[in-house]
Design an enzyme around this catalytic site. Structure first.
Site, PDB file in Angstrom:
ATOM      1  N   HIS A  37       0.826  -1.214   0.000  1.00  0.00           N
ATOM      2  CA  HIS A  37       0.000   0.000   0.000  1.00  0.00           C
ATOM      3  C   HIS A  37       0.863   1.269   0.000  1.00  0.00           C
ATOM      4  O   HIS A  37       0.372   2.356   0.244  1.00  0.00           O
ATOM      5  CB  HIS A  37      -0.985   0.007   1.174  1.00  0.00           C
ATOM      6  CG  HIS A  37      -2.130  -0.955   0.991  1.00  0.00           C
ATOM      7  ND1 HIS A  37      -3.384  -0.563   0.622  1.00  0.00           N
ATOM      8  CD2 HIS A  37      -2.182  -2.302   1.100  1.00  0.00           C
ATOM      9  CE1 HIS A  37      -4.190  -1.630   0.530  1.00  0.00           C
ATOM     10  NE2 HIS A  37      -3.479  -2.695   0.812  1.00  0.00           N
ATOM     11  N   ASP A  39       2.552   2.118  -2.737  1.00  0.00           N
ATOM     12  CA  ASP A  39       2.655   2.610  -4.123  1.00  0.00           C
ATOM     13  C   ASP A  39       1.833   3.883  -4.336  1.00  0.00           C
ATOM     14  O   ASP A  39       2.323   4.857  -4.889  1.00  0.00           O
ATOM     15  CB  ASP A  39       2.289   1.523  -5.142  1.00  0.00           C
ATOM     16  CG  ASP A  39       0.904   0.903  -4.949  1.00  0.00           C
ATOM     17  OD1 ASP A  39       0.294   1.114  -3.870  1.00  0.00           O
ATOM     18  OD2 ASP A  39       0.431   0.209  -5.862  1.00  0.00           O
ATOM     19  N   GLY A 132      -6.029 -13.793 -10.853  1.00  0.00           N
ATOM     20  CA  GLY A 132      -6.670 -13.332  -9.627  1.00  0.00           C
ATOM     21  C   GLY A 132      -6.084 -13.930  -8.356  1.00  0.00           C
ATOM     22  O   GLY A 132      -6.678 -13.814  -7.295  1.00  0.00           O
ATOM     23  N   LEU A 135      -0.814 -12.726  -8.281  1.00  0.00           N
ATOM     24  CA  LEU A 135       0.491 -12.821  -8.949  1.00  0.00           C
ATOM     25  C   LEU A 135       0.562 -11.928 -10.185  1.00  0.00           C
ATOM     26  O   LEU A 135       1.518 -11.970 -10.939  1.00  0.00           O
ATOM     27  CB  LEU A 135       0.797 -14.274  -9.332  1.00  0.00           C
ATOM     28  CG  LEU A 135       0.839 -15.270  -8.163  1.00  0.00           C
ATOM     29  CD1 LEU A 135       1.169 -16.673  -8.659  1.00  0.00           C
ATOM     30  CD2 LEU A 135       1.845 -14.842  -7.105  1.00  0.00           C
ATOM     31  N   SER A 137      -1.510 -11.529 -13.138  1.00  0.00           N
ATOM     32  CA  SER A 137      -1.701 -11.988 -14.518  1.00  0.00           C
ATOM     33  C   SER A 137      -1.997 -10.802 -15.427  1.00  0.00           C
ATOM     34  O   SER A 137      -1.723 -10.857 -16.625  1.00  0.00           O
ATOM     35  CB  SER A 137      -2.841 -13.004 -14.586  1.00  0.00           C
ATOM     36  OG  SER A 137      -4.085 -12.396 -14.294  1.00  0.00           O
ATOM     37  N   SER A 138      -2.545  -9.713 -14.862  1.00  0.00           N
ATOM     38  CA  SER A 138      -2.875  -8.551 -15.703  1.00  0.00           C
ATOM     39  C   SER A 138      -1.606  -7.886 -16.231  1.00  0.00           C
ATOM     40  O   SER A 138      -1.515  -7.564 -17.421  1.00  0.00           O
ATOM     41  CB  SER A 138      -3.747  -7.550 -14.945  1.00  0.00           C
ATOM     42  OG  SER A 138      -3.144  -7.132 -13.751  1.00  0.00           O
ATOM     43  N   GLU A 170      -4.495  -0.528 -18.314  1.00  0.00           N
ATOM     44  CA  GLU A 170      -5.258  -1.066 -17.184  1.00  0.00           C
ATOM     45  C   GLU A 170      -6.137   0.018 -16.544  1.00  0.00           C
ATOM     46  O   GLU A 170      -7.296  -0.231 -16.212  1.00  0.00           O
ATOM     47  CB  GLU A 170      -4.302  -1.673 -16.145  1.00  0.00           C
ATOM     48  CG  GLU A 170      -5.032  -2.453 -15.075  1.00  0.00           C
ATOM     49  CD  GLU A 170      -4.245  -3.633 -14.506  1.00  0.00           C
ATOM     50  OE1 GLU A 170      -3.204  -4.010 -15.084  1.00  0.00           O
ATOM     51  OE2 GLU A 170      -4.663  -4.160 -13.475  1.00  0.00           O
ATOM     52  N   ASP A 182       3.243  -3.515 -10.686  1.00  0.00           N
ATOM     53  CA  ASP A 182       3.162  -4.810 -11.362  1.00  0.00           C
ATOM     54  C   ASP A 182       3.821  -4.760 -12.731  1.00  0.00           C
ATOM     55  O   ASP A 182       4.568  -5.665 -13.116  1.00  0.00           O
ATOM     56  CB  ASP A 182       1.692  -5.236 -11.527  1.00  0.00           C
ATOM     57  CG  ASP A 182       0.970  -5.368 -10.197  1.00  0.00           C
ATOM     58  OD1 ASP A 182       1.646  -5.324  -9.143  1.00  0.00           O
ATOM     59  OD2 ASP A 182      -0.267  -5.505 -10.212  1.00  0.00           O
TER      60      ASP A 182
HETATM   61  P1  ADP Z   1      -4.349 -10.428 -11.178  1.00  0.00           P
HETATM   62  O1  ADP Z   1      -4.109 -10.325  -9.720  1.00  0.00           O
HETATM   63  O2  ADP Z   1      -4.165 -11.842 -11.666  1.00  0.00           O
HETATM   64  O3  ADP Z   1      -3.571  -9.438 -11.979  1.00  0.00           O
HETATM   65  P2  ADP Z   1      -6.522  -8.871 -12.209  1.00  0.00           P
HETATM   66  O4  ADP Z   1      -7.970  -8.825 -11.874  1.00  0.00           O
HETATM   67  O5  ADP Z   1      -5.714  -7.650 -12.087  1.00  0.00           O
HETATM   68  O6  ADP Z   1      -5.889 -10.094 -11.375  1.00  0.00           O
HETATM   69  O7  ADP Z   1      -6.382  -9.359 -13.723  1.00  0.00           O
HETATM   70  C1  ADP Z   1      -7.009 -10.566 -14.144  1.00  0.00           C
HETATM   71  C2  ADP Z   1      -7.729 -10.336 -15.462  1.00  0.00           C
HETATM   72  O8  ADP Z   1      -6.763 -10.157 -16.529  1.00  0.00           O
HETATM   73  C3  ADP Z   1      -8.530 -11.550 -15.894  1.00  0.00           C
HETATM   74  O9  ADP Z   1      -9.805 -11.554 -15.284  1.00  0.00           O
HETATM   75  C4  ADP Z   1      -8.594 -11.361 -17.397  1.00  0.00           C
HETATM   76  O10 ADP Z   1      -9.578 -10.412 -17.739  1.00  0.00           O
HETATM   77  C5  ADP Z   1      -7.238 -10.767 -17.716  1.00  0.00           C
HETATM   78  N1  ADP Z   1      -6.272 -11.823 -18.074  1.00  0.00           N
HETATM   79  C6  ADP Z   1      -5.193 -12.214 -17.382  1.00  0.00           C
HETATM   80  N2  ADP Z   1      -4.533 -13.207 -18.007  1.00  0.00           N
HETATM   81  C7  ADP Z   1      -5.221 -13.469 -19.139  1.00  0.00           C
HETATM   82  C8  ADP Z   1      -5.076 -14.401 -20.223  1.00  0.00           C
HETATM   83  N3  ADP Z   1      -4.070 -15.276 -20.249  1.00  0.00           N
HETATM   84  N4  ADP Z   1      -5.985 -14.359 -21.212  1.00  0.00           N
HETATM   85  C9  ADP Z   1      -6.985 -13.468 -21.204  1.00  0.00           C
HETATM   86  N5  ADP Z   1      -7.186 -12.582 -20.212  1.00  0.00           N
HETATM   87  C10 ADP Z   1      -6.326 -12.573 -19.189  1.00  0.00           C
HETATM   88 MG    MG Z   2      -3.720  -7.343 -11.688  1.00  0.00          MG
END
Ligand code: ADP
Ligand code: MG
Length: 392
Positions: A37, A39, A132, A135, A137-138, A170, A182
Site C-alpha cells: 500500500h 505505491d 486473480g 500474482l 496476470s494482468s 489497465e 506490477d
Molecule cells: P491479477 O491479480 O491476476 O492481476 P486482475 O484482476 O488484475 O488479477 O487481472 C485478471 C484479469 O486479466 C482476468 O480476469 C482477465 O480479464 C485478464 N487476463 C489475465 N490473463 C489473461 C489471459 N491469459 N488471457 C486473457 N485474459 C487474461
Molecule cells: Mg492485476
C-alpha cells in the site's frame, strides 16, 4: 520451468490463422517481497518477477484489424485498429473484459506514440500465471502484448515506457485504478533479483536477492480467500492515507518520516494515525530491506518481513485470520520471515524458507489450516526470474 504456454500460444495462433506466427513474446507475473500500500502514497515497493509467464504469438495482417484470442476463453474478439480510439475509454463496455487488456495496450501504444505505423495483427495468448491469485496476470498479459506490438510496429520504446503503456491500458481501457508496480516488475525482472522501485520518480534499481547462493526459497501460501470487504477496504485505506497527508500538509505520505510520527499522532485521530504509521514505517522497511540485502545478505531480512506483517495486521488492519495463520505457522516451523502480500483481506502470504525446511513449513501451514477448519491452502515456491522478452 514449463514451456507449455509458449507452445499453447503458438498452437492457438495456428488454429486461428492457419499459418505460423512471426514471433512469440512473453512477460511474467510478480510477487511483492515488501512494501504494501506504499505505491499510491508515492513510496517504495520491492517486487520480483516470477517463472509464471504469459505468452503472445503474433502475426501481421494487411487489413488494419486487430484480432485477439486466448486459451483463457473460447471467445475471439476483432476490431479495426482505427476503431480503438472510439472504444476506449468511452465504449469499453462493448468489449469483453479480458480483451480490454490486449486491445487496451494496442490503443495506449497508438495513442502515446501517435504512430500510424501500426499494421493489423493477430494475437494468440496463453499463460501459466494463475488469474486473480495476486500474482498479477494482468501485468503479464500487458507486458507480453506491449513487447510484441512495440517490436512489430517498430516503436522502439524502452521497458519503463512499456510499463507505463500497461498501466495506461489497465487504468483507462480496463478501468482498474492500479499503480505501476506490477508492470515495472514484469518488464524489469532479472534472475535472483528484485526491483527497488520509487513510485514517485519511477526510478528503479535491480537489487540482487542472493536467495540461490544462500539456499533460500520463497514460498507462496495462497489462502484462496477473498473477503467481501476487499474492494471497499482498499478505497477506505486510500482515503485515510489522503486524509493523513492533507492534515500533515504534505503531497503524499512518502514525505512523512518516522521522526515525524509523534507530531502526526497529535494531529490525527487514532485510526488515521495508525494507517499513516503503517505507510511511514513500511517505506522505511523497504529501504532497510534493500540495505540489509546489500550489507548482510538475505537471511537477515526475516525480521523486516515479520514487522511488515504485524504493521499490516495491527495498524493498517488489512490482514485476515487465514493470512495470520499462514504467517504464524510458517514462522513456528522455521521460516526466516513471513508476511501477507498484496492488497489484503485475503489472497496470499509469502515465507522465506531455507531449502531444507520447505516441506516442513508447507506441512505445518497445511496442518494449521486443517486445525482451524479453513480450506486447504495452495502452497508453491516461486523463483525470481527475468522480465519481458522475445522467445522466438
Ligand atoms: P491479477 O491479480 O491476476 O492481476 P486482475 O484482476 O488484475 O488479477 O487481472 C485478471 C484479469 O486479466 C482476468 O480476469 C482477465 O480479464 C485478464 N487476463 C489475465 N490473463 C489473461 C489471459 N491469459 N488471457 C486473457 N485474459 C487474461
Ligand atoms: Mg492485476
Amino acid at each position: 520451468m514449463t514451456t507449455a504456454p509458449a507452445a499453447d500460444a503458438r498452437a492457438l495462433f495456428v488454429d486461428l490463422v492457419g499459418s505460423e506466427p512471426t514471433g512469440v513474446w512473453s512477460s511474467p507475473g510478480r510477487v511483492n517481497l515488501i512494501g504494501e500500500h506504499t505505491d499510491y502514497n508515492d513510496g517504495f515497493v520491492f517486487p520480483f518477477a516470477i517463472e509464471h509467464r504469459t505468452y503472445v504469438a503474433l502475426g501481421t495482417r494487411t487489413d488494419g484489424r486487430i484480432r485477439v484470442a486466448s486459451t483463457f476463453t473460447p471467445e475471439v474478439v476483432e476490431v479495426a485498429l482505427d476503431e480503438l480510439d472510439d472504444l476506449f475509454p468511452a465504449r469499453r463496455d462493448e468489449i469483453a473484459e479480458w480483451a480490454r487488456y490486449p486491445l487496451g495496450v494496442a490503443w495506449a501504444l497508438a495513442k502515446t506514440t501517435g504512430s500510424d505505423a501500426a499494421t493489423g495483427v493477430d494475437l494468440a495468448i496463453a499463460s501459466d500465471v494463475p488469474v486473480g491469485a495476486g500474482l498479477s496476470s494482468s501485468a503479464a498479459i500487458e507486458g507480453a502484448v506491449a513487447s510484441a506490438l512495440d517490436e512489430t510496429w517498430g516503436l522502439g520504446l524502452d521497458r519503463v515506457a512499456l510499463a507505463k503503456i500497461g498501466r495506461t491500458a489497465e487504468n483507462e481501457a480496463v478501468g482498474a485504478p492500479t499503480g505501476i508496480m506490477d508492470q515495472m516488475s514484469s518488464m524489469l525482472g532479472r534472475p535472483d533479483a528484485a526491483i527497488f522501485l520509487d513510485c514517485r520518480s519511477l526510478e528503479a534499481d535491480v537489487v540482487d536477492l542472493g536467495f540461490a547462493d544462500a539456499g533460500l526459497e520463497l514460498l507462496v501460501m495462497d489462502t484462496g480467500v477473498k473477503h467481501s470487504h476487499a474492494t471497499g477496504g482498499y478505497g477506505e485505506r486510500r482515503a485515510s492515507c489522503e486524509l493523513g497527508a492533507r492534515t500533515l500538509g504534505v503531497a503524499a505520505l512518502r514525505d512523512v518520516s518516522v521522526d515525524d510520527l509523534p507530531r502526526a499522532e497529535e494531529l490525527l485521530d487514532d485510526v488515521t494515525y495508525r494507517r499513516v504509521r503503517h505507510i511511514v514505517t513500511e517505506n522505511a522497511r523497504v529501504i532497510e530491506t534493500v540495505r540489509t540485502l546489500r550489507e548482510k545478505g538475505p537471511e537477515a531480512i526475516g525480521d523486516l518481513l515479520v514487522a511488515s506483517h504485524v504493521s499490516m495486521r495491527d495498524d493498517f488492519e488489512i490482514s485476515a485470520p487465514e493470512l495470520d495463520t499462514a504467517v504464524d505457522a510458517a514462522l513456528a516451523a522455521g521460516a526466516i520471515g513471513a508476511r501477507m502480500t498484496g492488497g489484503g483481506f485475503g489472497g496470499a502470504a509469502i515465507a522465506l524458507v531455507s531449502h531444507d525446511s520447505v516441506d516442513q513449513v508447507r506441512d505445518a501451514v497445511t496442518a494449521a489450516f486443517a486445525d482451524a477448519g479453513y480450506a486447504a491452502p495452495h502452497i508453491f515456491t516461486v523463483t525470481p526470474l527475468e522480465g519481458a522478452r522475445r522467445d522466438n
